[in-house]
Write an enzyme that holds these catalytic residues in place. Structure first.
Site, short mmCIF file in Angstrom:
data_model
loop_
_atom_site.label_atom_id
_atom_site.label_comp_id
_atom_site.label_asym_id
_atom_site.label_seq_id
_atom_site.Cartn_x
_atom_site.Cartn_y
_atom_site.Cartn_z
CG HIS B 55 -2.17 -0.76 1.09
ND1 HIS B 55 -3.35 -0.37 1.66
CD2 HIS B 55 -2.42 -1.91 0.44
CE1 HIS B 55 -4.29 -1.26 1.36
NE2 HIS B 55 -3.75 -2.20 0.64
CG ASP B 89 -6.78 1.69 3.72
OD1 ASP B 89 -7.54 0.77 4.05
OD2 ASP B 89 -6.10 1.65 2.67
#
Lengths: 176, 176, 176
Positions: B55, B89
């Site tokens: 990510h 997130d």
């Protein structure tokens, strides 16, 4: 929502027993083209055998069935033609087979997406199970499988002309 | 469907590897605001570490990353500003952390929803996993987790300006 | 999306804690008809008892509640009337009960769909859990359950006037 088969690639996603294969078959039959069924499932037990038999019966006589547990890209390459509609049922069983055989899953998935992204000579429908909407599985292989499936769905959806999500036998259009 | 970031709160729900984080990042980057990433995940094993690294690499250099395993409300309070876009997130990892630390989960979730309901000075995007669409888990803690997640999603969705469901990388608008 | 109750059969599908029962109750109450709650859940443990109590409290005093663990078709036959709105909550618990009692599940599901397909004298809302979007369960009975649920949802959706999928408390129209 009414759905028709477009040119190019159609991805049909849905849950277990959601009616996704039946929808794919109806779309293929309505196209008027000669339908070719690329079956990725292997009858390794009685439960699987029963499912395969049930699908085969529903499809009826107009279909030609080719068993393709592993070499899906080559089979699509052989079968996609202007007079054919090719139905791949399903991507998640193909993934299972790749993992069980120790194949390089990420590379094979990329090769499939690349092949589908090139202009195919006839329509191809791919059916797959959405498996990522439950609790994180405790089993590491199941987590791996679910990651591969999610990535494969994204890659195929990106090159598809049409993406349909099926729930309770009813289609929702995601793309196209 | 084309999607743009609105003012206020955006909730992005989706399955594992559905492309929900990538969509959230694209929305944040397209806003032209300075992107702040509130990372709730903790690298407690190699699998998780790999996901976090992946990510981070995708996000690139423009982002400022703040690790927020638990005190999410305070972090949103500090970071939400007219010149920032804040991306959380994800909510499901935050929930996991709250449960593992024995925090009062229902109260903390309510506090988050209340904070988001107040007029924030800048846009906030929250990403979360939908986990309630599989078979009821045998494990009681997993059932608990799934109940908390479902209630949290309802509470955040109720105060969000926009709610998007992502499947195969494709957005479906649920609200806004 | 704004939703109103139509004549005939409405199916509301969603995940755990998705807000599907609350939506069904709001639709029933907004109809102005006398609401009848057909409760299929049995309080066989404390967890289930708590869920039932919570639902009962939310519904308030206007409702008449009938416990129907098994004989759902007969109960719908008795309760559906022009002045009533009947809410069945939920089909997945009814399925569980049928399986636990060794009833002929496929035949009972077909009988329900046939009964709903006939013109009913008043509106009926059925709530059910979508359970087919996670990893294939390792447990054979769970796989069976998920197959029955998927087939039942398809059969009820086919005869319903309206089908709604709920996520994070937000409705998506699948049909009607």
């Amino acid at each position: 929502m009414s759905v028709a088969l477009g040119d190019g690639v159609t991805l049909i996603l849905g849950g277990a027993r959601s009616g996704k294969s039946a929808l794919a078959e109806r779309l293929a039959e309505a196209s008027g083209l000669a339908p070719v069924y690329l079956a990725t499932g292997r009858a390794f037990d009685a439960e699987m055998e029963a499912r395969i038999g049930e699908h085969r019966e529903r499809r009826g006589k107009g279909w030609r069935t080719v068993e393709v547990p592993l070499d899906l890209v080559a089979a699509i390459g052989r079968e996609a033609e202007p007079e054919h509609v090719v139905l791949v049922d399903c991507l998640t069983l193909w993934l299972t087979n790749l993992m069980m055989e120790g194949r390089p899953v990420a590379a094979e998935c990329q090769a499939l997406a690349d092949h589908l992204a090139a202009r195919l000579p006839g329509p191809v429908i791919l059916v797959s199970n959405e498996v990522g909407l439950g609790i994180v599985p405790e089993n590491a292989m199941a987590r791996d499988f679910r990651d591969h499936a999610g990535r494969l769905h994204q890659a195929v959806a990106a090159v598809a002309a049409k993406v349909i999500f099926v729930a309770a036998g009813l289609p929702m259009k995601l793309k196209g």
